[in-house]
Write a protein that holds these residues in place. Structure first.
Motif, PDB file in Angstrom:
ATOM      1  N   ASP A  32     -40.693 -69.330  -9.198  1.00 43.86           N
ATOM      2  CA  ASP A  32     -41.295 -69.205  -7.864  1.00 43.86           C
ATOM      3  C   ASP A  32     -41.221 -70.529  -7.113  1.00 43.86           C
ATOM      4  O   ASP A  32     -41.122 -71.593  -7.732  1.00 43.86           O
ATOM      5  CB  ASP A  32     -42.778 -68.801  -7.992  1.00 43.86           C
ATOM      6  CG  ASP A  32     -42.959 -67.379  -8.474  1.00 43.86           C
ATOM      7  OD1 ASP A  32     -41.975 -66.623  -8.503  1.00 43.86           O
ATOM      8  OD2 ASP A  32     -44.110 -67.025  -8.824  1.00 43.86           O
ATOM      9  N   ASP A  77     -43.592 -72.077  -5.704  1.00 43.15           N
ATOM     10  CA  ASP A  77     -44.757 -72.952  -5.885  1.00 43.15           C
ATOM     11  C   ASP A  77     -44.862 -73.515  -7.301  1.00 43.15           C
ATOM     12  O   ASP A  77     -45.889 -74.064  -7.677  1.00 43.15           O
ATOM     13  CB  ASP A  77     -46.055 -72.210  -5.499  1.00 43.15           C
ATOM     14  CG  ASP A  77     -46.251 -70.921  -6.273  1.00 43.15           C
ATOM     15  OD1 ASP A  77     -45.247 -70.337  -6.718  1.00 43.15           O
ATOM     16  OD2 ASP A  77     -47.399 -70.484  -6.425  1.00 43.15           O
ATOM     17  N   ARG A 123     -52.055 -73.347  -5.724  1.00 45.44           N
ATOM     18  CA  ARG A 123     -51.442 -73.940  -4.535  1.00 45.44           C
ATOM     19  C   ARG A 123     -52.447 -74.869  -3.855  1.00 45.44           C
ATOM     20  O   ARG A 123     -53.602 -74.496  -3.687  1.00 45.44           O
ATOM     21  CB  ARG A 123     -51.087 -72.839  -3.530  1.00 45.44           C
ATOM     22  CG  ARG A 123     -49.891 -72.010  -3.890  1.00 45.44           C
ATOM     23  CD  ARG A 123     -49.751 -70.836  -2.934  1.00 45.44           C
ATOM     24  NE  ARG A 123     -48.625 -70.001  -3.310  1.00 45.44           N
ATOM     25  CZ  ARG A 123     -47.422 -70.085  -2.747  1.00 45.44           C
ATOM     26  NH1 ARG A 123     -47.197 -70.922  -1.765  1.00 45.44           N
ATOM     27  NH2 ARG A 123     -46.446 -69.297  -3.150  1.00 45.44           N
TER      28      ARG A 123
HETATM   29 MG   LIG Z   1     -47.508 -68.501  -7.007  1.00 47.04          MG
END
Ligand SMILES: [Mg+2]
Ligand SMILES: Nc1nc2c(ncn2[C@@H]2O[C@H](COP(=O)(O)OP(=O)(O)OP(=O)(O)O)[C@@H](O)[C@H]2O)c(=O)[nH]1
Length: 240
Positions: free
Chosen positions: A94, A96, A208
């Motif tokens: 991903d 992030d 995040r």
């Molecule tokens: Mg994520």
């Protein structure tokens, strides 16, 4: 040695993260990476603009810009269809996963002994930093059911952090049905049901930060899709 590695990354509104992730991957793993395919779905931020700039600087970056029917599953399937014919390994991750870049090194070192290596957030204690409690409970329940009904003991097959042989990805591809996040479960569970050599390594997960943009995962929205996938997995197991 791992060569001809394709990296597949689904992205929706990930401008701040791809700016950091893609150059770092190419810097650290330049001897392995043949291509990074970023599948950009209907982003409304500067993802596409940043991608255009990055592609000029790093020719190994390819992008697929999808304009309708967004979804992680749709995006990953499109990415798989577009793998280089020379691809030997596929890394799924991903945008992030900035904190996980160093974990790839271990995956690369050990993939020779396996068909696939999956990063698990549930092997080591304290691997999850501020993980949403509801997501954790549902994830554990899913894997608990898998242990009982599918006889699959692995700890975190739904994490989109996987290094697979491309030949394995091509065997799973026809089985992928989910258009959304549940595709991550299909990609994790089918290889085990097919008796491919899959192992897990411990990785951490970090929430995040504000600068990294928002999560797109909505558990109530994708829950039914994960259940549908579970029924497909049960049918697959029972047919074998
Ligand atoms: Mg994520
Ligand atoms: N191509 C594509 N990618 C998507 C879509 N939705 C989410 N993604 C990407 O899928 C990856 C995971 O999305 P996240 O929003 O981080 O979901 P999550 O990891 O379950 O949620 P967090 O707990 O906040 O990390 C990221 O790289 C997203 O950009 C989509 O509709 N299309």
């Amino acid at each position: 040695m791992v060569s001809n590695l394709s990296v597949l990354i689904p992205a929706r509104n990930e401008e701040p993260n791809i700016k950091i992730l893609l150059p770092q991957l190419l810097e650290k793993y330049k001897n392995y990476i043949r291509e990074i395919i970023l599948i950009n779905d209907c982003s409304t931020d500067g993802t596409q603009k940043v991608l255009r700039q990055l592609k000029k600087k790093f020719p190994k970056i390819k992008s697929i810009n999808r304009r309708y029917n967004p979804g992680v599953g749709n995006a990953l399937k499109e990415g798989i269809k577009n793998l280089s014919t020379r691809s030997k390994y596929v890394l799924f991750m991903d945008c992030d996963f900035l904190a996980n870049i160093n974990d790839i090194d271990k995956m690369i070192r050990h993939i020779g002994e396996f068909d696939g290596i999956i990063g698990s957030r549930f092997i080591r204690k304290n691997s999850l930093v501020s993980y949403p409690p509801l997501k954790r409970v549902v994830n554990r329940l899913y894997h608990h059911l898998a242990r009982i009904l599918l006889k699959i003991p692995n700890s975190d097959l739904t994490n989109n952090f996987k290094l697979y042989r491309t030949s394995l990805v091509k065997r799973i591809y026809p089985l992928l049905t989910a258009s959304d996040f549940a595709c991550n479960a299909e990609l994790g569970f089918y290889p085990v049901l097919m008796h491919a050599r899959i192992t897990e390594i411990p990785v951490s997960w970090q929430e995040r930060t504000k600068q990294m943009g928002l999560s797109k995962f909505k558990i109530l929205k994708v829950g039914p899709s994960y259940l549908k996938v579970f029924i497909h997995l049960l049918n697959f197991k029972n047919k074998k």
